[in-house]
Design an enzyme around this catalytic site. Structure first.
Site, PDB file in Angstrom:
ATOM      1  N   TRP A 293       0.942  23.357  -4.420  1.00  0.00           N
ATOM      2  CA  TRP A 293       0.380  22.149  -3.779  1.00  0.00           C
ATOM      3  C   TRP A 293      -0.973  21.757  -4.041  1.00  0.00           C
ATOM      4  CZ3 TRP A 293       4.122  18.915  -3.673  1.00  0.00           C
ATOM      5  CH2 TRP A 293       5.716  19.308  -3.385  1.00  0.00           C
TER       6      TRP A 293
ATOM      7  N   ASP B 215      -5.588  20.485   3.562  1.00  0.00           N
ATOM      8  CA  ASP B 215      -4.324  20.065   3.441  1.00  0.00           C
ATOM      9  C   ASP B 215      -3.514  21.143   4.652  1.00  0.00           C
ATOM     10  OD1 ASP B 215      -1.665  19.800   3.373  1.00  0.00           O
ATOM     11  OD2 ASP B 215      -1.483  19.984   1.366  1.00  0.00           O
TER      12      ASP B 215
ATOM     13  N   LYS C 145       6.706  19.759   8.415  1.00  0.00           N
ATOM     14  CA  LYS C 145       6.609  21.278   8.473  1.00  0.00           C
ATOM     15  C   LYS C 145       6.363  21.744   9.775  1.00  0.00           C
ATOM     16  CE  LYS C 145       6.607  21.550   3.788  1.00  0.00           C
ATOM     17  NZ  LYS C 145       7.608  22.124   2.851  1.00  0.00           N
TER      18      LYS C 145
END
Length: 359
Positions: free
Chosen positions: A99, A166, A190
């Site tokens: 990611w 992030d 998440k």
């Protein structure tokens, strides 16, 4: 048989949030209309939007010069929103996983990107250290927790330039000094709610500085809205996802906030990592100093590689759900986010011990 949910996302949610959501689907705020059907312009919904932002502010002690936004598109959309709003010439990225790599790729559409360090050489099994953050960049971007590989940056970095993070998979799992960051963003699914809403915490003075013209929906300033109410409602927000987030944040607050949450998360992770290190059948994949408190990755020990499928079947029969590792790592992954109860971690540990006894 009780099921124990270790899925990497969407995540396990607090039962209290689920029950509140079920009731709200039937009747939101005593209106006689369900949350899935309610207008986002009703006073009751405007109150929920304000309360949700206030909960974020309270739990993370967010300074007044930051805005809290609730957007669509997931964290992947923020991969280009961030550079669109902040990147004039050059940005720096720490590459700690897939990611993080994808975020850097999107930034290249807007300017030069420098990868200051990467752990790709060892399949992202560690967090790089000893690197130098360049001072000639518009910002430095990090991914604090790497879901696929089970590594985590456990402390807030001191950066000489604007720090962007992030925090999709470890937000609200520990206290964070928001003042050290220019932007914190992430998908809710998440750790803080269901899929469908993205949180963005942005320092307002950073905006409006780039030379390019921005599309209306890409410009963060579009979504700031009423400064007094912290409402991100330029367009229809993901109402249901925000409502479940609201209930999840209330649950975190009622548990005692982020200090208490962090203590519980450390205890759960220690319990599982201790078993991985003790059990002759398994081996952890992440560097010990970088092990994630959220995503615990492990594989069969080399001499027991042929028993991987057998353990997967054994675990499923014992009620373990979602422990198959990502294909890029293999083996197993137990995601033990905030709402994953200690009882489930204990059940997985017992499952591993029972499997060991067969050999």
């Amino acid at each position: 048989m009780k099921k124990h949910n270790f899925n990497a996302g969407p995540c396990v949610l607090p039962r209290e949030a689920v029950e509140s959501a079920i009731e709200a689907i039937r009747d939101f705020d005593n209106t006689g209309i369900g949350i899935l059907e309610i207008s986002h312009r009703t006073p009751g919904w405007e109150r929920i939007m304000k309360e949700t932002a206030d909960l974020w502010r309270e739990l993370l002690n967010i300074p007044d010069n930051y805005k809290v936004l609730f957007l669509g598109g997931g964290a992947s959309t923020q991969f280009f929103h961030v550079p669109a709003n902040l990147l004039n010439k050059k940005a720096a990225y720490l590459q700690t996983g897939v990611w993080a790599k994808k975020a850097a790729k999107e930034a290249k559409f807007y300017g030069d990107v420098e990868i200051v360090a990467s752990s790709e050489d060892k399949n992202y099994s560690y967090v790089p250290k000893g690197y130098t953050i360049p001072t000639d960049v518009d910002y430095f971007h990090i991914t604090t927790n790497n879901t696929i590989y089970g590594t985590e940056i456990h402390e807030d970095i001191d950066s000489p330039v604007t720090l962007i993070a992030d925090m999709s998979s470890d937000i609200l799992s520990r206290p964070v000094d928001v003042s050290k960051y220019g932007i914190i963003y992430g998908g809710a699914q998440k750790n803080v709610g269901p899929a469908g809403v993205t949180f963005v915490i942005v320092r307002e003075d950073l905006l409006g500085k780039v030379d390019r013209k921005l599309q209306t929906m890409v410009d963060y300033r579009t979504h700031i809205g009423d400064a007094e109410k912290d409402r991100s409602m330029f367009n229809t927000p993901p109402v249901f996802s925000i409502f479940v987030m609201h209930e999840t944040l209330k649950w975190v607050k009622n548990l005692g906030g982020l200090e208490a949450m962090h203590k519980l998360n450390k205890e759960k992770a220690e319990l599982l990592y201790n078993e991985i290190d003790r059990n002759k059948m398994f081996v952890g994949t992440a560097a010990k100093e970088d092990r994630s408190l959220m995503n615990v990755c492990f594989v069969m020990a080399e001499e027991h590689k042929d028993k991987e499928a057998a353990f997967m079947d054994f675990a499923k029969a014992a009620g373990m759900v979602g422990i198959k590792g990502h294909r890029s790592v293999g083996g197993f992954r137990a995601s033990i986010y905030n709402a994953c109860p200690r009882e489930s971690v204990e059940a997985l540990v017992k499952c591993m011990q029972d499997f060991e006894k067969q050999f």
